[in-house]
Design a protein around this motif. Sequence first.
Motif, PDB file in Angstrom:
ATOM      1  N   TYR A  90       4.868  -6.444  -6.231  1.00  0.00           N
ATOM      2  CA  TYR A  90       3.936  -5.495  -6.867  1.00  0.00           C
ATOM      3  C   TYR A  90       3.532  -6.013  -8.244  1.00  0.00           C
ATOM      4  O   TYR A  90       2.347  -6.029  -8.601  1.00  0.00           O
ATOM      5  CB  TYR A  90       4.638  -4.138  -6.977  1.00  0.00           C
ATOM      6  CG  TYR A  90       3.788  -3.021  -7.558  1.00  0.00           C
ATOM      7  CD1 TYR A  90       2.991  -2.221  -6.733  1.00  0.00           C
ATOM      8  CD2 TYR A  90       3.802  -2.738  -8.923  1.00  0.00           C
ATOM      9  CE1 TYR A  90       2.231  -1.183  -7.251  1.00  0.00           C
ATOM     10  CE2 TYR A  90       3.041  -1.702  -9.446  1.00  0.00           C
ATOM     11  CZ  TYR A  90       2.258  -0.929  -8.602  1.00  0.00           C
ATOM     12  OH  TYR A  90       1.511   0.100  -9.123  1.00  0.00           O
ATOM     13  N   THR A 130      -4.264  -1.317 -13.601  1.00  0.00           N
ATOM     14  CA  THR A 130      -5.380  -2.266 -13.656  1.00  0.00           C
ATOM     15  C   THR A 130      -6.220  -2.101 -14.931  1.00  0.00           C
ATOM     16  O   THR A 130      -7.207  -2.824 -15.102  1.00  0.00           O
ATOM     17  CB  THR A 130      -6.295  -2.122 -12.411  1.00  0.00           C
ATOM     18  OG1 THR A 130      -6.727  -0.771 -12.319  1.00  0.00           O
ATOM     19  CG2 THR A 130      -5.571  -2.530 -11.139  1.00  0.00           C
ATOM     20  N   TYR A 157      -3.078   3.531  -9.987  1.00  0.00           N
ATOM     21  CA  TYR A 157      -3.814   2.278  -9.769  1.00  0.00           C
ATOM     22  C   TYR A 157      -4.655   1.968 -11.010  1.00  0.00           C
ATOM     23  O   TYR A 157      -4.705   0.831 -11.489  1.00  0.00           O
ATOM     24  CB  TYR A 157      -4.705   2.412  -8.520  1.00  0.00           C
ATOM     25  CG  TYR A 157      -5.473   1.156  -8.202  1.00  0.00           C
ATOM     26  CD1 TYR A 157      -4.901   0.149  -7.435  1.00  0.00           C
ATOM     27  CD2 TYR A 157      -6.767   0.962  -8.694  1.00  0.00           C
ATOM     28  CE1 TYR A 157      -5.597  -1.020  -7.154  1.00  0.00           C
ATOM     29  CE2 TYR A 157      -7.475  -0.198  -8.419  1.00  0.00           C
ATOM     30  CZ  TYR A 157      -6.877  -1.183  -7.642  1.00  0.00           C
ATOM     31  OH  TYR A 157      -7.574  -2.342  -7.374  1.00  0.00           O
ATOM     32  N   GLU A 158      -5.308   2.995 -11.538  1.00  0.00           N
ATOM     33  CA  GLU A 158      -6.156   2.778 -12.724  1.00  0.00           C
ATOM     34  C   GLU A 158      -5.322   2.409 -13.951  1.00  0.00           C
ATOM     35  O   GLU A 158      -5.767   1.651 -14.803  1.00  0.00           O
ATOM     36  CB  GLU A 158      -7.003   4.026 -12.982  1.00  0.00           C
ATOM     37  CG  GLU A 158      -8.042   4.205 -11.885  1.00  0.00           C
ATOM     38  CD  GLU A 158      -8.877   5.471 -12.012  1.00  0.00           C
ATOM     39  OE1 GLU A 158      -9.832   5.608 -11.236  1.00  0.00           O
ATOM     40  OE2 GLU A 158      -8.558   6.327 -12.860  1.00  0.00           O
ATOM     41  N   PHE A 211      -0.344  -7.150  -9.269  1.00  0.00           N
ATOM     42  CA  PHE A 211      -1.148  -6.450 -10.268  1.00  0.00           C
ATOM     43  C   PHE A 211      -1.291  -7.253 -11.564  1.00  0.00           C
ATOM     44  O   PHE A 211      -2.297  -7.112 -12.258  1.00  0.00           O
ATOM     45  CB  PHE A 211      -0.620  -5.030 -10.493  1.00  0.00           C
ATOM     46  CG  PHE A 211      -1.043  -4.107  -9.388  1.00  0.00           C
ATOM     47  CD1 PHE A 211      -2.356  -3.679  -9.295  1.00  0.00           C
ATOM     48  CD2 PHE A 211      -0.148  -3.721  -8.401  1.00  0.00           C
ATOM     49  CE1 PHE A 211      -2.773  -2.863  -8.258  1.00  0.00           C
ATOM     50  CE2 PHE A 211      -0.558  -2.908  -7.358  1.00  0.00           C
ATOM     51  CZ  PHE A 211      -1.876  -2.476  -7.284  1.00  0.00           C
ATOM     52  N   CYS A 217       0.809  -1.225   0.000  1.00  0.00           N
ATOM     53  CA  CYS A 217       0.000   0.000   0.000  1.00  0.00           C
ATOM     54  C   CYS A 217       0.845   1.280   0.000  1.00  0.00           C
ATOM     55  O   CYS A 217       1.641   1.525   0.905  1.00  0.00           O
ATOM     56  CB  CYS A 217      -0.928   0.016   1.220  1.00  0.00           C
ATOM     57  SG  CYS A 217      -1.932   1.513   1.287  1.00  0.00           S
ATOM     58  N   ARG A 276       6.537   3.332  -7.181  1.00  0.00           N
ATOM     59  CA  ARG A 276       5.765   2.417  -8.020  1.00  0.00           C
ATOM     60  C   ARG A 276       5.884   2.780  -9.498  1.00  0.00           C
ATOM     61  O   ARG A 276       5.831   1.899 -10.369  1.00  0.00           O
ATOM     62  CB  ARG A 276       4.296   2.401  -7.553  1.00  0.00           C
ATOM     63  CG  ARG A 276       4.154   1.589  -6.275  1.00  0.00           C
ATOM     64  CD  ARG A 276       3.000   2.026  -5.394  1.00  0.00           C
ATOM     65  NE  ARG A 276       3.083   1.365  -4.087  1.00  0.00           N
ATOM     66  CZ  ARG A 276       3.940   1.721  -3.122  1.00  0.00           C
ATOM     67  NH1 ARG A 276       4.785   2.724  -3.293  1.00  0.00           N
ATOM     68  NH2 ARG A 276       3.985   1.058  -1.975  1.00  0.00           N
TER      69      ARG A 276
END
Length: 219
Positions: free
Chosen positions: A203, A109, A105-106, A207, A11, A159
């Motif tokens: 990570y 994903t 995140y978008e 994902f 996170c 990230r």
Amino acid sequence: MGLELVSFVLCPYVQRAAIVLREKDVPHQVTYIDLEDPPDWFHAISPFGKVPLLRVGDQTLFESAIICEYLDEVYPPRLHPGDALERARHRAWAEFGASLLIDQYELVTARTEGRYRDKVDALRVKLERLEGVIDGEGPFFSGSVFRLVDATFAPFFMRHAVVAWLRPELGELLPARTRAWSHGLLSRPAVEGSVVADLRPRYLEYFEAKGGWLFKHGG
Ligand SMILES: N[C@@H](CCC(=O)N[C@@H](CS)C(=O)NCC(=O)O)C(=O)O
């Protein structure tokens, strides 16, 4: 009073608090939970069902920005600027940093190429805007001193480096000053030590399992 940071290993919001704790050398314990199968005690104490939580004695704080502000008020050295207007400006840009985490995140994903490209474009626009506000001399947001706002952006850049390793075109999204800032943040010991050593493979594995287009068509 003993501090306990309730965490999920990947996170980025937890990482904000972990960086601040390390910058200030505050003794604390970290408790990891599995967000896919959280324990009952977590639901009982987390109003939004999210990490991070900071347990301070018998109180529980939630929301990463609030936790970071609390730590900054209680433990020296002060990371926020002394000037009220400058401090408010840093808080505002920290919110912008939180929105970058949602974009990121978008992006990872996104299940179709079209959606992925839209997210790349959205990130490009935001990163160009950010480029215009950061200090030119660096290496941090407002110059030579590491501030709370730096702690809030570092998880995004960490990230971003992971996904850029997989897909180099993403690395090119960082304009020159922002790239230098990212290097400054990621080589900071408190930032480096704020995550597990194998963050990158974990990570990517996490994902990839979510079926993002990026992972099927990396390189
Ligand atoms: N606004 C929150 C965001 C925290 C957040 O989204 N945490 C994620 C993990 S990175 C979470 O706990 N998600 C669980 C869920 O939404 O069910 C903060 O800044 O603390």
